[in-house]
Design a protein around this motif. Structure first.
Motif, PDB file in Angstrom:
ATOM      1  N   UNK A   1      -1.704  -2.853 -15.840  1.00 49.41           N
ATOM      2  CA  UNK A   1      -2.067  -1.285 -16.092  1.00 49.41           C
ATOM      3  C   UNK A   1      -2.596  -0.978 -14.568  1.00 49.41           C
ATOM      4  N   UNK A   2      -4.488  -1.968 -14.751  1.00 47.46           N
ATOM      5  CA  UNK A   2      -4.672  -1.690 -12.923  1.00 47.46           C
ATOM      6  C   UNK A   2      -3.927  -1.964 -11.861  1.00 47.46           C
ATOM      7  N   UNK A   3      -3.562  -3.537 -12.335  1.00 52.48           N
ATOM      8  CA  UNK A   3      -2.874  -3.633 -11.263  1.00 52.48           C
ATOM      9  C   UNK A   3      -1.594  -3.259 -10.411  1.00 52.48           C
ATOM     10  N   UNK A   4      -1.057  -2.825 -11.282  1.00 52.23           N
ATOM     11  CA  UNK A   4       0.588  -1.942 -10.969  1.00 52.23           C
ATOM     12  C   UNK A   4       0.187  -0.712 -10.265  1.00 52.23           C
ATOM     13  N   UNK A   5      -0.949   0.173 -10.751  1.00 53.58           N
ATOM     14  CA  UNK A   5      -1.178   1.088 -10.294  1.00 53.58           C
ATOM     15  C   UNK A   5      -1.964   1.360  -8.779  1.00 53.58           C
ATOM     16  N   UNK A   6      -2.914   0.107  -8.529  1.00 57.96           N
ATOM     17  CA  UNK A   6      -2.911  -0.688  -6.869  1.00 57.96           C
ATOM     18  C   UNK A   6      -1.846  -0.344  -6.205  1.00 57.96           C
ATOM     19  N   UNK A   7      -0.963  -1.403  -7.149  1.00 57.47           N
ATOM     20  CA  UNK A   7      -0.027  -1.298  -5.705  1.00 57.47           C
ATOM     21  C   UNK A   7       1.073  -0.707  -5.747  1.00 57.47           C
ATOM     22  N   UNK A   8       0.993   0.209  -7.109  1.00 54.65           N
ATOM     23  CA  UNK A   8       2.267   1.175  -6.527  1.00 54.65           C
ATOM     24  C   UNK A   8       1.310   2.243  -5.381  1.00 54.65           C
ATOM     25  N   UNK A   9       0.190   2.332  -5.461  1.00 55.10           N
ATOM     26  CA  UNK A   9      -0.289   3.436  -4.764  1.00 55.10           C
ATOM     27  C   UNK A   9      -0.191   2.688  -3.294  1.00 55.10           C
TER      28      UNK A   9
END
Length: 391
Positions: free
Chosen positions: A125-133
């Motif tokens: 979830x954290x990695x996905x949020x970083x990538x999406x940002x």
């Protein structure tokens, strides 16, 4: 700890290997959830995730010329993916290498893998949020609502849990359970082989005791003839020479295994030798030729015949020994009868019969029967009952 190898740092036995030592996945040659296994598996993940993350970062840089967002994407893909595939296995390895009791270890590994899934979920979830940002993706214009939203959430969670479980070590858990089952079976086979080697050694020792015992008795018989009947002594020596020339090489070659036919031939040679020594000795051997190939312990039959000669023939006026062999169901029945004075109360069986009891106990583990008793018509009879298909 149950397992097919004494140390988790050693490769599995050859029967367990599924990958070539030259394969990229050769870490599977080690026990699941061991340090060598974890290091190899992690190295494979690092290479694969590094390549995947690099390709994503390269695509991002090519489209935006933005180094920062490219690095962020690489870090998110690489470290998020590495956590996903390694968190559960790393925790499970910590459990297995603590040398816990088997049942505790099993439950400890299960808990470790579930905890790894939870950690992987948070990291993803954290990695996905970083990538999406970094990608600056807009929110969907019409997000699903109500029942559709709930169903989509359940489906997404189920898919993610499946992915986290498979990548996070549950396939390795299956391999671990196979190791426990196969390892226990492998250990049982090794124990049986060790027991058989020990049995063969002990039987060889018993056989080595019996051979000189017979030799000394035979030579003593010949010696007693030399002064009183030289011609008979010479005949006895000729018969004894023929006997040893035929039987000793066979004993050495067959070691602790032999057939009934070989033992009957040996007994017939022995009785021929003794008939020179004891002129009044008569004997008969009754056995169907079809029984000749049945496995039969070496020197047991000879021991019974020698015992009949010593205790039944020499002290008696009548001198006859009858050897009979027959099948009764799945039992081989071997009897040796004499017409002597019979058994005396308190009489011992000597070295030969003591070793006979030991051989039967070692080879047949209580399934063979031996009896020695007086006959109603006079004399004694020794009988062996051996299960033919028990070995």
């Amino acid at each position: 700890m149950i397992g097919p190898t004494a140390s988790l740092d050693e490769p599995l036995p050859e029967a367990f290997l599924r990958r070539s030592s030259r394969s990229f996945a050769s870490y599977q040659n080690f026990p699941a959830f061991s340090w060598p296994w974890l290091r190899g598996r992690t190295l494979v993940a690092v290479v694969a995730l590094g390549a995947f993350g690099f390709l994503n970062a390269l695509g991002r840089y090519a489209s935006t010329q933005d180094v920062t967002s490219a690095v962020v994407i690489f870090a998110g893909v690489f470290f998020g993916g590495l956590t996903l595939v390694s968190a559960g296995p790393a925790l499970a390895t910590l459990v297995r290498t603590r040398a816990m009791a088997p049942q505790k270890e099993l439950w400890g590994i299960r808990i470790a893998l579930v905890a790894g899934v939870a950690i992987s979920f948070g990291a993803d979830m954290l990695a996905s949020a970083i990538v999406e940002d970094a990608l600056e993706r807009p929110e969907p214009a019409h997000p699903p609502e109500g029942m559709n939203a709930a169903l989509m959430l359940v489906a997404n969670v189920a898919i993610l849990l499946f992915i986290y479980g498979m990548l996070g070590g549950f396939l390795a858990y299956r391999r671990y359970r196979e190791e426990l089952v196969e390892g226990k079976r492998w250990q049982e086979i090794q124990d049986l082989r060790d027991a058989n080697r020990d049995l063969d050694l002990r039987l060889s020792i018993l056989q080595a005791q019996l051979e000189p015992h017979f030799l000394f008795n035979a030579l003593a018989s010949v010696r007693s003839l030399i002064t009183v009947d030289p011609a008979s002594a010479a005949s006895a020596l000729d018969a004894l020479t023929s006997y040893f020339r035929a039987t000793i090489p066979r004993l050495r070659e067959s070691d602790v295994e032999s057939t009934l036919g070989q033992q009957l031939e040996m007994v017939e040679s022995y009785l021929e030798v003794m008939s020179v020594r004891i002129e009044r000795l008569n004997y008969a051997i009754e056995a169907d030729d079809s029984l000749g190939l049945i496995e039969f312990p070496p020197l047991l039959l000879l021991t019974l015949v020698e015992n009949a000669i010593v205790h039944g023939v020499r002290p008696a006026m009548a001198a006859r020994v009858d050897v009979r062999v027959a099948m009764e169901g799945d039992e081989l029945i071997v009897s040796v009868a004499d017409e002597g004075p019979g058994l005396r109360e308190g009489g011992g069986g000597g070295v030969g019969l003591a070793n006979l009891h030991r051989q039967l106990a070692l080879r047949y583990r209580g399934q063979a029967k031996f009896s020695l008793q007086n006959r109603p018509e006079g004399g004694a009879i020794a009988e062996l009952r051996i299960p033919v298909d028990s070995r």
